[in-house]
Design an enzyme around this catalytic site. Structure first.
Site, mmCIF file in Angstrom:
data_model
loop_
_atom_site.group_PDB
_atom_site.id
_atom_site.type_symbol
_atom_site.label_atom_id
_atom_site.label_comp_id
_atom_site.label_asym_id
_atom_site.label_seq_id
_atom_site.Cartn_x
_atom_site.Cartn_y
_atom_site.Cartn_z
ATOM 1 N N TYR A 1 0.819 -1.227 0.000
ATOM 2 C CA TYR A 1 0.000 0.000 0.000
ATOM 3 C C TYR A 1 0.841 1.260 0.000
ATOM 4 O O TYR A 1 1.841 1.317 0.711
ATOM 5 C CB TYR A 1 -0.908 0.047 1.239
ATOM 6 C CG TYR A 1 -1.968 -1.016 1.320
ATOM 7 C CD1 TYR A 1 -2.385 -1.730 0.200
ATOM 8 C CD2 TYR A 1 -2.570 -1.322 2.542
ATOM 9 C CE1 TYR A 1 -3.369 -2.703 0.297
ATOM 10 C CE2 TYR A 1 -3.552 -2.289 2.642
ATOM 11 C CZ TYR A 1 -3.937 -2.980 1.515
ATOM 12 O OH TYR A 1 -4.912 -3.951 1.618
ATOM 13 N N PRO B 1 -16.109 -2.808 3.405
ATOM 14 C CA PRO B 1 -17.507 -2.926 3.843
ATOM 15 C C PRO B 1 -18.438 -2.014 3.049
ATOM 16 O O PRO B 1 -19.637 -2.239 3.016
ATOM 17 C CB PRO B 1 -17.451 -2.513 5.325
ATOM 18 C CG PRO B 1 -16.205 -1.694 5.457
ATOM 19 C CD PRO B 1 -15.239 -2.272 4.469
HETATM 20 N N1 NAP Z 1 -6.599 -7.718 1.609
HETATM 21 C C1 NAP Z 1 -6.918 -7.042 0.539
HETATM 22 O O1 NAP Z 1 -6.640 -7.446 -0.601
HETATM 23 C C2 NAP Z 1 -7.654 -5.735 0.683
HETATM 24 C C3 NAP Z 1 -8.335 -5.191 -0.424
HETATM 25 C C4 NAP Z 1 -9.032 -3.986 -0.243
HETATM 26 C C5 NAP Z 1 -9.011 -3.357 0.993
HETATM 27 N N2 NAP Z 1 -8.310 -3.912 2.035
HETATM 28 C C6 NAP Z 1 -8.224 -3.221 3.346
HETATM 29 O O2 NAP Z 1 -9.496 -2.729 3.713
HETATM 30 C C7 NAP Z 1 -9.431 -1.307 3.902
HETATM 31 C C8 NAP Z 1 -10.761 -0.703 3.580
HETATM 32 O O3 NAP Z 1 -11.121 -0.992 2.235
HETATM 33 P P1 NAP Z 1 -11.902 0.072 1.379
HETATM 34 O O4 NAP Z 1 -11.158 1.363 1.416
HETATM 35 O O5 NAP Z 1 -12.223 -0.549 0.083
HETATM 36 O O6 NAP Z 1 -13.214 0.271 2.298
HETATM 37 P P2 NAP Z 1 -14.673 0.786 1.976
HETATM 38 O O7 NAP Z 1 -15.213 1.208 3.290
HETATM 39 O O8 NAP Z 1 -15.425 -0.226 1.206
HETATM 40 O O9 NAP Z 1 -14.495 2.050 1.004
HETATM 41 C C9 NAP Z 1 -13.893 3.226 1.464
HETATM 42 C C10 NAP Z 1 -14.309 4.383 0.545
HETATM 43 O O10 NAP Z 1 -15.679 4.677 0.751
HETATM 44 C C11 NAP Z 1 -15.888 6.067 0.752
HETATM 45 N N3 NAP Z 1 -16.441 6.461 2.052
HETATM 46 C C12 NAP Z 1 -16.143 5.941 3.277
HETATM 47 N N4 NAP Z 1 -16.884 6.545 4.218
HETATM 48 C C13 NAP Z 1 -17.664 7.461 3.597
HETATM 49 C C14 NAP Z 1 -18.626 8.402 4.050
HETATM 50 N N5 NAP Z 1 -18.949 8.506 5.339
HETATM 51 N N6 NAP Z 1 -19.235 9.187 3.118
HETATM 52 C C15 NAP Z 1 -18.932 9.089 1.806
HETATM 53 N N7 NAP Z 1 -17.996 8.220 1.323
HETATM 54 C C16 NAP Z 1 -17.382 7.418 2.213
HETATM 55 C C17 NAP Z 1 -14.552 6.758 0.558
HETATM 56 O O11 NAP Z 1 -14.465 7.175 -0.782
HETATM 57 P P3 NAP Z 1 -13.665 8.546 -1.172
HETATM 58 O O12 NAP Z 1 -12.217 8.150 -1.060
HETATM 59 O O13 NAP Z 1 -14.139 8.823 -2.562
HETATM 60 O O14 NAP Z 1 -14.060 9.598 -0.166
HETATM 61 C C18 NAP Z 1 -13.554 5.658 0.887
HETATM 62 O O15 NAP Z 1 -12.351 5.746 0.170
HETATM 63 C C19 NAP Z 1 -8.244 -0.870 3.024
HETATM 64 O O16 NAP Z 1 -7.686 0.365 3.422
HETATM 65 C C20 NAP Z 1 -7.291 -2.019 3.281
HETATM 66 O O17 NAP Z 1 -6.667 -1.840 4.543
HETATM 67 C C21 NAP Z 1 -7.661 -5.094 1.893
#
Ligand code: NAP
Length: 332
Positions: free
Chosen positions: A50, A202
């Protein structure tokens, strides 16, 4: 009294990314740690990969803002660079990755050390031995596996049992109200083996904010190079229908889609208290809001019923599993 829910982790895959300039600024990143600290959340998820456009920058940023010495538990993953994970779980590659992670993080111990994804070039025996070696050295409290197909995970565990290696106790995979694949076979297997499930994305990388469906995703992650793989995956009629169905039941109740998705995974999904939810946010205010929303507790019954219908509909269409296709990000 606050309702019990899975352990909340904060994911830092965007820290240090050139695609999110604000998150290259230590003072901005520190604000996220302040929000987590105020909410008594001590678990951070990162990876040597990352952000995908600048491997290691997330760990270096966490090191710069002294996350470890501030008391956060850092959970990280073995490096796989670019598009290929071939050779990344060899003993030598794991040793090098872990040494770099500890140095970047200014830490002497990790919470969970994960294999980030499968390595088709290294024998599975060597992969299990490589992670066991780090565990026996006391580098991590737990071994984790991320994104392995179930059959590979089963073989990995068989090898650990046969050879007396420390077994993985955590699996990390994508799970949310429209991505329900893990409920079928993976979760029952993890339960049988006493393994926790830490759910990433999530909000489906932002899809479950409803912005892509409503046509209001301009300037969000889903319309940037950083979120393109999520947009490609979720931009399908069955997922947009699911969001529209959700909106119809939550809008009269003044519940936001992101809130519904987080309260669902926290209180109504197949996860238990020993499992985890890994939140993502690129603005500290969003993180703060998401934590407040989760503490609102279980959703009204009619919303839970509609989400159950959504799960069945997507399952019938064969779309409940997220396909992990690692891709390099173009430099900004
Ligand atoms: N093991 C793996 O292969 C893998 C893969 C993916 C993720 N992960 C882990 O999981 C973590 C979370 O994944 P994810 O970032 O995909 O999580 P997510 O919660 O599905 O998506 C996060 C995105 O949702 C938007 N968001 C979140 N809260 C919001 C709110 N209150 N209002 C409006 N938009 C909101 C934001 O978009 P904007 O940026 O446009 O504001 C943010 O970047 C990663 O950082 C990583 O640590 C692991």
């Amino acid at each position: 009294m606050a309702q019990k829910h899975p352990i909340i982790f904060f994911g830092t895959s965007t820290f240090g990314s050139s695609h999110v300039p604000a998150l290259q600024d230590e003072s901005v990143v520190s604000q996220f740690l302040d929000v987590l600290h105020d909410a008594n959340i001590s678990q951070i998820d990162t990876a040597a990969r990352y952000p995908p456009d600048n491997h290691g920058a997330s760990e270096r940023m966490l090191g710069s803002v002294k996350a470890y010495s501030r008391g956060f538990t850092i959970n990280t993953k073995v490096l796989f660079p670019g598009n290929s994970s071939a050779g990344t779980l060899s003993k030598e590659a794991v040793r090098k990755s872990v040494a770099n992670s500890l140095e970047h993080l200014h830490a002497d111990k990790l919470g969970i050390l994960y294999a980030h994804t499968t390595d088709d070039a290294t024998p599975l025996d060597e992969q299990a031995e490589a992670l066991n070696e780090q565990y026996q050295k006391g580098v991590c409290e737990k071994i984790g596996i991320s994104n392995f197909p179930l059959e590979t995970l089963k073989s990995f565990i068989d090898i650990c049992e046969e050879k007396g290696y420390a077994k993985p106790t955590v699996y990390q995979g994508q799970y949310n109200l429209v991505c329900r694949g893990p409920e079928k076979e993976l979760l029952p297997f993890l339960r049988e083996h006493g393994m926790a499930f830490n759910a990433y994305s999530p909000l489906g990388g932002g899809f479950l904010t409803g912005n892509l469906t409503r046509g209001t995703a301009a300037n969000t992650r889903l319309t940037s190079a950083y979120g393109a793989h999520f947009a490609r995956w979720y931009d399908r009629p069955e997922f947009h229908d699911a969001v529209r169905t959700l909106l119809a039941v939550i809008e009269p109740l003044a519940i936001k889609p992101s809130e519904a998705a987080l309260r669902w995974i926290a209180y109504h999904s197949a996860l238990g208290e020993a499992d985890g939810v890994i939140l993502g946010a690129t603005k500290a205010e969003h993180l703060r809001q998401n934590l407040v929303d989760i503490e609102k507790g279980p959703l009204p019954r009619e919303v839970v019923d509609v989400i159950a219908d959504i799960g069945r509909t997507i399952d019938a269409l064969g779309g409940g599993d997220f396909e992990v296709v690692p891709a390099s990000l173009p430099p900004r």
